[in-house]
Design an enzyme around this catalytic site. Structure first.
Site, PDB file in Angstrom:
ATOM      1  N   GLU A   1      53.200  44.087  59.561  1.00  0.00           N
ATOM      2  CA  GLU A   1      53.327  45.224  60.473  1.00  0.00           C
ATOM      3  C   GLU A   1      54.452  44.970  61.534  1.00  0.00           C
ATOM      4  O   GLU A   1      54.933  45.994  62.054  1.00  0.00           O
ATOM      5  CB  GLU A   1      52.134  45.471  60.935  1.00  0.00           C
TER       6      GLU A   1
ATOM      7  N   GLU B   1      48.659  47.838  67.241  1.00  0.00           N
ATOM      8  CA  GLU B   1      47.935  49.171  67.059  1.00  0.00           C
ATOM      9  C   GLU B   1      48.079  49.146  65.457  1.00  0.00           C
ATOM     10  O   GLU B   1      46.955  49.549  65.101  1.00  0.00           O
ATOM     11  CB  GLU B   1      48.880  50.413  67.827  1.00  0.00           C
ATOM     12  N   HIS B   2      49.080  48.847  64.890  1.00  0.00           N
ATOM     13  CA  HIS B   2      48.977  48.748  63.378  1.00  0.00           C
ATOM     14  C   HIS B   2      48.273  47.754  62.725  1.00  0.00           C
ATOM     15  O   HIS B   2      47.564  48.105  61.764  1.00  0.00           O
ATOM     16  CB  HIS B   2      50.745  48.572  63.088  1.00  0.00           C
TER      17      HIS B   2
ATOM     18  N   HIS C   1      52.531  47.903  70.438  1.00  0.00           N
ATOM     19  CA  HIS C   1      52.406  48.845  69.254  1.00  0.00           C
ATOM     20  C   HIS C   1      52.131  48.125  67.885  1.00  0.00           C
ATOM     21  O   HIS C   1      51.533  48.553  66.772  1.00  0.00           O
ATOM     22  CB  HIS C   1      54.056  49.264  69.089  1.00  0.00           C
TER      23      HIS C   1
ATOM     24  N   GLU D   1      60.404  51.172  62.053  1.00  0.00           N
ATOM     25  CA  GLU D   1      60.422  52.167  62.824  1.00  0.00           C
ATOM     26  C   GLU D   1      61.037  52.541  64.088  1.00  0.00           C
ATOM     27  O   GLU D   1      61.603  53.428  64.309  1.00  0.00           O
ATOM     28  CB  GLU D   1      58.874  52.495  63.089  1.00  0.00           C
TER      29      GLU D   1
END
Length: 975
Positions: free
Chosen positions: A145, A70-71, A67, A167
Site C-alpha cells: 500500500e 488509511e489504506h 494516507h 496514486e
C-alpha cells in the site's frame, strides 16, 4: 426510548441532547467514560444508516503516513483474516457507502447501509481494522500500500512501486491540485497543514516501516477518536456493540493532539511552484495564479455560512463582480477557487487559470480594486439575495447527489467538533440564515470583504508556472537517485529486495483460504429482495404536450424538464448544440441583462441547467436518441416564474455578447483540461468506445477529446470565427426550441403537478412551431488505438470492444462478473500487483464493454492482465457461499438508494432507452440465479472482445513512446 442527560448507556455518558428541527432529527453527544472516546448521534427516520470513526492524524512530514495507514488498516485485522476485508465488503455487502479518506489533519472511516445486520457487520470490520490491524504481523501490507523497491527483471533497474506512491504521482501531475496544495502548504507553513498528509512522491520513499507503525500506535486509540452514528438504527444496541466488542478493552490515554494555529502573517507572502507540460505544448497561457486568504474561525458557524455565500456571490456566480473584473482585465482564461471550511483555519481561494507570470501584479491590482469597489459602492442587493436564496434552497432540498445524507451531516459535524467546538452548529442554520439576511442592509457582506479580503495580511499569492519537460526531468532525477542507491547495494541487499518482492507477489497471488473467507461477516441472499423497485413514470397529454409525470414526494419542490429532440441539429453543428447548453442562462435576453437574469434564476429557482444528453437503444450500440434538456427545480409557489424564465431564455436569448461567450468557451476548455488531467480513465474509455460505436462517437463529439479540440479551435480563432459562432448558436437555438419537437417531465406531489399543468398553456403559446427535419448522423468508426500523451507520471489504460458483435448476448450474469472482476481479478492483477490506484469494468446492454485503469504505473502489463481475464474465468471455481457474496454485491449496485428526483431521472433514462420493467426484473432474476458455470461460460466472451484489440491509453509521454508499437496513433492530449 427517552435518554437522560448524565445517564450512562453501555459505558457512554450522555452529555447533551438537542432538537435539530432543521433536519428533523435529535442530536446527542456521548462520551465514553473509560476511554474518553466521543460519539455524536443524529437520530431520525432515515433508513440509510451511517457510522463513522475518525482520528486526528496531523502529519509531521510529507511521507504520506496517514494516507498509507488509511489504506493499510483495512487490509486484514485480528478477527477478519483475509488479505482485503475492505474489498470483501465491497463485493459482498449491501453497503450504500464504504470508503476511507485522509484529510489534512484527520483520517475517517465511514460506512452506510439500509440493512441493520449489514450495518453492524460493516461497523465490526471497520472497528477491528482501525484498532487491531494486521500491519504489525509483517511489513508486506506496508510495502503493497505504501512503497517498496523492485528490481526490473528485464533491465535490472531499481524502481519504486506501491499503491499510494502511484496514486500521489498522479495527484502531483494535476496543476489544479498543485495550485491548491501550494497555497495551503505556504499559508499554514508552521502547522501540520504545511505537510502533505497524502504524501509527496519525493518523500513517500523516506518512510520506514517502523515510523509507519509508530504513527498508528500514537494516533489510533479510542482516546483520540470521534465516532458518529446517524439514522433510524437502534442507538442502544450500537452503543452496546461498540463498547462490549471494542473500546472497553482500552484504557484512557492522555493523547493531546492539538492542531496548532498558524501565526498571522505581517504581510502578503509570495511563492512559486512548477508543473510539467509536454514539449509539444506552448507555455503561453498555462500559468496558474492563486490568491489565498486565511479567513474566519471553525467555531463561528455564522461566519462560515456567510463566507461560503460570499464566495458564490463574488466569484462562483456567473454574474459575480470580482470574477467579471478579472476576466475583463484579460488576466486569465477562467476564474475558479473555493471556500474551504474543513481546515481549522478556513481558506478563501481565488484561482486564475490560463494566465502568464507577468500578469501577477495586474492580478493583485485588479482583485484589490474590484473588492474595494464593492465595499465603496455596495454589492448589488439582487446578487446578495440570489446567493442567499441559493444556499437556502440547497439546505431545504438536502439532496447530495446520491451520497447518504448522514455522511454529509457528518462532514458538517466534524468541522467544528474536531477542534472542540459545537458539533451541531452548522446543522442549526435557521437562526444563522436569519441573522445573515437581517444584516444585509447593514453592509454585512461588505464588512466581510473589508475584514477578511482587504484588511487581512494573512494571505498568499501563489504562482504555478509550466515548464516543458519538467516531469521528465523529475523522473530522471528519481532514476539517478535509484541508480545511486543500487550502486551501493551489496549482492545480499539485492537478493533481499528480490526475495521480499517475490514473497509479496506470493502473498498477493495466494487466494484466501476458506477459513479466512469465513471470518468476513455477510448478509444472506434471503436479505435481498427478489423484486425490482418500480420507478414512477406515467405518460400524459396536457395541452397537446406529452408529459412524463413522476409521482414522488419532494417536500414541495417541483423538478421539471423541457426535453427537445436534438436530431434536428445538422451534424456539422452538433458541437454548437453542446456549446449552446453552456452559454444559455449566462448571457442576456431580450428582457433581462445577463446579471439580472442570473440573479432572477437564483432568487426564484433552485437552478436552471441546460445540457445535451444522449440515450442509447438498449439493444443496438449504433441507435441512440440525443436530447437537449432544460432541467429546473423550484418551490411550488415559484413554478410559474421558473417556467417564465425558461421560456425567456429559450425564445429571447441574444447571442451578441462577445466577451461572455469567449469567457464561456475558455472556462469550458479549462474544465476539459482539468478532466483530462484528473479523470483520465473516463477520457480514455470514452475515446476508446468512439472507435466502435455510433452512439459513443456522438458522446465523444460532445463530451470528450473531440469537444475539447473544438473548443481549442474556437478560442484560437475566436475573432475570425465570431460571426460564424454567433450565427450557428442562433441557428441551433431556432431549430431546436420547437413545441412539436418537445416533451416535458415533472416530478413532484399531485398538488404540485396541478400547478405545473396550469402553466403549460404559456409553454404551448410561447414556443415556435415550424416543420421539423431530423438528421441521421454518420460518424467514422475506426480502430485508431491512440496513445494520448500528457506530462502526468501515471497512465490511464483502456481496452474494450463489443460482445454482441462477437455473437454474445447481454444478461444479468455480466453484472455478477463485473463484481468478480472489479474486486477480485482486476483488483489483484492491476491494483495489488500492478500498483495502479484503481481499475473498473463496464458492460453495456448494447454490447459495448471497456476496462480502464486509474493512476497506473504500467501499460503493457495492464493490457496483458485484461487479455488474460478469459483464462481466469475458465478456471473460476468458488464455494456456493462465495458465489452468493458476488451476487449480493451485484444486487447492491442495482439497489443503490435514490432520492425522489433521482428516481424520476432514472425512470426517464429507462423510458428513452426503451428499457421496460419486465427487462429490469428479468435482469435481476438472472443476477440472483447466476451460477459458477454461467461465469465460466463468459470466458469466451472476454477472449473475443479482447481480440478485437480496441485500445486507448492516456498518460506519460515517455511511457507511451516507450511502448509505441502497440499504438497506431500517438498525439498530445492537451494543446
Amino acid at each position: 426510548m427517552k435518554f437522560n442527560i448524565n445517564d450512562i448507556y453501555h459505558g457512554f455518558k450522555l452529555i447533551e441532547e438537542v432538537e435539530l428541527k432543521e433536519i428533523d432529527s435529535i442530536g446527542r453527544i456521548f462520551q465514553h467514560q473509560k476511554t474518553g472516546a466521543k460519539l455524536i448521534n443524529i437520530q431520525n427516520d432515515d433508513d440509510n444508516k451511517v457510522f463513522t470513526i475518525g482520528f486526528k492524524t496531523p502529519p509531521e512530514n510529507s511521507t504520506g503516513v496517514p494516507h498509507i495507514i488509511e489504506h493499510a488498516v483495512l487490509a486484514g485485522s485480528r478477527k477478519f483474516k483475509t488479505k482485503e476485508p475492505f474489498v470483501d465488503l465491497l463485493k459482498s455487502s449491501l453497503n450504500t457507502f464504504l470508503n476511507a479518506m485522509t484529510f489534512p489533519d484527520r483520517t475517517i472511516y465511514p460506512v452506510a447501509s439500509r440493512n441493520h445486520k449489514d450495518f453492524i457487520n460493516l461497523i465490526d470490520v471497520y472497528l477491528d481494522g482501525v484498532f487491531y490491524p494486521s500491519i504489525y504481523d509483517s511489513e508486506y501490507t506496508f510495502m503493497q500500500e505504501g512503497w517498496h523497491y523492485v528490481i526490473d527483471e528485464k533491465t535490472g533497474e531499481l524502481k519504486y512501486n506501491g499503491v499510494v506512491y502511484n496514486e500521489m504521482k498522479g495527484a502531483y501531475s494535476s496543476p489544479d491540485s498543485l495550485a491548491f496544495d501550494g497555497v495551503v502548504r505556504n499559508l499554514y507553513k508552521d502547522t501540520p497543514y504545511g505537510n502533505d498528509s497524502g504524501g509527496n512522491p519525493d518523500n513517500i520513499t523516506d518512510l520506514t516501516y517502523e515510523e509507519f507503525l509508530d504513527f498508528h500506535r500514537k494516533y489510533y486509540h479510542p482516546s483520540n477518536s470521534h465516532m458518529f452514528l446517524y439514522g433510524d438504527g437502534d442507538v442502544l444496541k450500537i452503543l452496546e456493540f461498540v463498547n462490549d466488542n471494542y473500546i472497553s478493552d482500552f484504557e484512557r490515554l492522555d493523547i493531546n493532539v492539538e492542531i496548532p494555529m498558524q501565526e498571522k502573517f505581517e504581510s502578503m507572502v509570495e511563492k512559486e511552484g512548477i508543473y510539467g507540460i509536454s514539449n509539444d505544448e506552448s507555455e503561453k497561457d498555462k500559468t496558474y495564479l492563486a490568491m489565498g486568504y486565511s479567513v474566519g474561525s471553525f467555531n463561528n458557524p455564522e461566519e462560515l455560512f456567510a463566507l461560503g455565500i460570499l464566495y458564490d456571490m463574488i466569484i462562483d456566480n456567473p454574474a459575480a463582480p470580482v470574477k467579471k473584473a478579472l476576466m475583463d482585465a484579460g488576466i486569465g482564461k477562467s476564474v475558479d477557487g473555493g471556500f474551504e471550511s474543513s481546515l481549522k483555519q478556513p481558506l478563501f481561494l481565488i484561482l486564475i487559470k490560463g494566465s502568464n507570470p507577468d500578469e501577477k501584479e495586474n492580478f493583485k491590482m485588479v482583485l484589490r480594486k474590484s473588492l474595494q469597489d464593492l465595499v465603496n459602492n455596495g454589492i448589488d442587493k439582487d446578487l446578495v439575495k440570489a446567493s442567499i436564496n441559493k444556499r437556502e434552497f440547497a439546505l431545504r432540498e438536502a439532496d447530495f447527489g446520491g451520497y447518504p445524507k448522514g455522511l454529509i451531516y457528518y462532514y458538517k459535524v466534524v468541522q467544528s467538533y474536531m477542534y472542540e467546538g459545537n458539533p451541531f452548529s452548522q446543522l442549526q442554520y435557521d437562526k444563522i440564515m436569519e441573522n445573515i439576511k437581517n444584516g444585509v442592509d447593514n453592509r454585512y457582506f461588505e464588512n466581510l470583504i473589508q475584514k477578511y479580503l482587504l484588511d487581512n495580511d494573512h494571505c498568499i499569492i501563489y504562482t504555478l508556472k509550466p515548464e516543458k519537460g519538467y516531469t521528465d526531468k523529475k523522473e530522471k532525477e528519481v532514476k539517478e537517485k535509484l541508480s545511486e542507491i543500487k550502486s551501493k547495494l551489496t549482492e545480499e541487499d539485492k537478493n533481499n529486495i528480490i526475495s521480499k518482492v517475490n514473497k509479496l507477489r506470493e502473498i498477493q497471488g495466494t487466494p484466501d483460504s476458506e477459513e479466512q473467507l469465513n471470518t468476513i461477516p455477510t448478509v444472506s441472499i434471503n436479505d435481498v429482495s427478489s423484486t425490482s423497485e418500480v420507478l414512477p413514470l406515467e405518460e400524459r397529454n396536457e395541452e397537446d404536450i406529452k408529459v412524463l409525470y413522476h409521482d414522488v414526494h419532494t417536500s414541495k419542490i417541483g423538478y421539471l424538464k423541457f426535453i427537445f429532440d436534438a436530431r434536428v441539429i445538422p451534424q456539422e453543428l452538433i458541437q454548437y448544440g453542446k456549446l449552446l447548453s453552456e452559454v444559455l442562462g449566462k448571457i442576456s435576453t431580450k428582457n433581462y441583462g445577463y446579471s439580472k437574469l442570473i440573479n432572477e434564476i437564483s432568487i426564484h429557482t433552485g437552478g436552471i441547467r441546460f445540457m445535451l444528453n444522449n440515450y442509447t437503444e438498449h439493444s443496438n450500440k449504433d441507435e441512440y436518441y440525443p436530447k437537449f434538456i432544460v432541467r429546473a427545480k423550484a418551490l411550488d409557489n415559484e413554478l410559474n416564474k421558473t417556467m417564465e424564465l425558461i421560456l425567456e431564455i429559450l425564445n429571447n436569448t441574444k447571442f451578441e455578447e462577445k466577451n461572455l461567450i469567449i469567457q464561456t468557451i475558455r472556462e469550458n476548455k479549462a474544465n476539459q483540461e482539468a478532466m483530462i488531467q484528473s479523470s483520465g480513465n473516463i477520457v480514455a474509455a470514452r475515446r476508446l468506445l468512439s472507435y466502435l460505436s455510433q452512439k459513443a462517437s456522438y458522446d465523444e463529439h460532445i463530451y470528450g477529446i473531440g469537444y475539447y479540440r473544438f473548443l481549442c479551435d474556437l478560442e484560437r480563432n475566436f475573432n475570425n470565427k465570431w460571426e460564424e459562432i454567433t450565427s450557428n448558436l442562433e441557428k441551433v437555438s431556432k431549430i431546436l426550441f420547437n413545441r412539436d419537437n418537445m416533451i416535458m417531465s415533472f416530478a413532484g406531489d399531485k398538488e404540485d403537478y396541478e400547478i405545473f399543468k396550469n402553466n403549460l398553456k404559456q409553454v404551448k403559446n410561447s414556443l415556435n412551431k415550424e416543420e421539423n427535419k431530423y438528421y441521421n448522423y454518420k460518424f467514422s468508426n475506426e480502430n485508431i488505438n491512440e496513445g494520448l500523451t500528457t506530462q502526468a507520471n501515471v497512465q490511464y489504460v483502456a481496452k474494450g470492444g463489443n460482445f454482441k458483435e462477437a455473437g454474445f448476448k447481454y444478461g444479468g450474469a455480466l453484472l455478477v462478473l463485473q463484481t468478480i472482476a472489479k474486486y477480485d481479478y482486476l483488483w489483484n492483477k492491476v491494483r495489488i500487483k500492478g500498483g495502479a490506484y484503481g481499475v473498473s469494468l463496464d458492460f453495456g446492454m448494447s454490447g459495448n464493454l471497456y476496462i480502464s485503469s486509474y493512476r497506473d504505473p504500467n501499460v503493457v502489463d495492464t493490457l496483458k492482465a485484461y487479455d488474460d481475464m478469459g483464462d481466469y474465468l475458465r478456471s473460476f471455481n468458488v464455494s456456493k457461499k462465495d458465489m452468493e457474496k458476488y451476487i449480493i454485491g451485484a444486487i447492491r449496485d442495482l439497489d443503490s438508494p435514490l432520492t425522489s428526483s433521482m428516481k424520476a431521472e432514472r425512470a426517464m433514462e429507462f423510458y428513452f432507452n426503451h428499457i421496460t420493467q419486465e427487462m429490469i426484473q428479468k435482469e435481476r432474476e438472472e443476477v440472483l440465479n447466476t451460477s459458477i458455470e454461467d461465469i465460466k461460460a463468459l470466458s469466451d466472451l472476454m477472449d473475443a472482445v479482447m481480440k478485437q484489440n480496441y485500445i486507448c491509453v492516456l498518460g506519460n509521454e515517455g511511457k507511451i513512446r516507450e511502448n509505441k508499437d502497440i499504438f497506431k496513433t500517438i498525439v498530445s492530449a492537451i494543446e
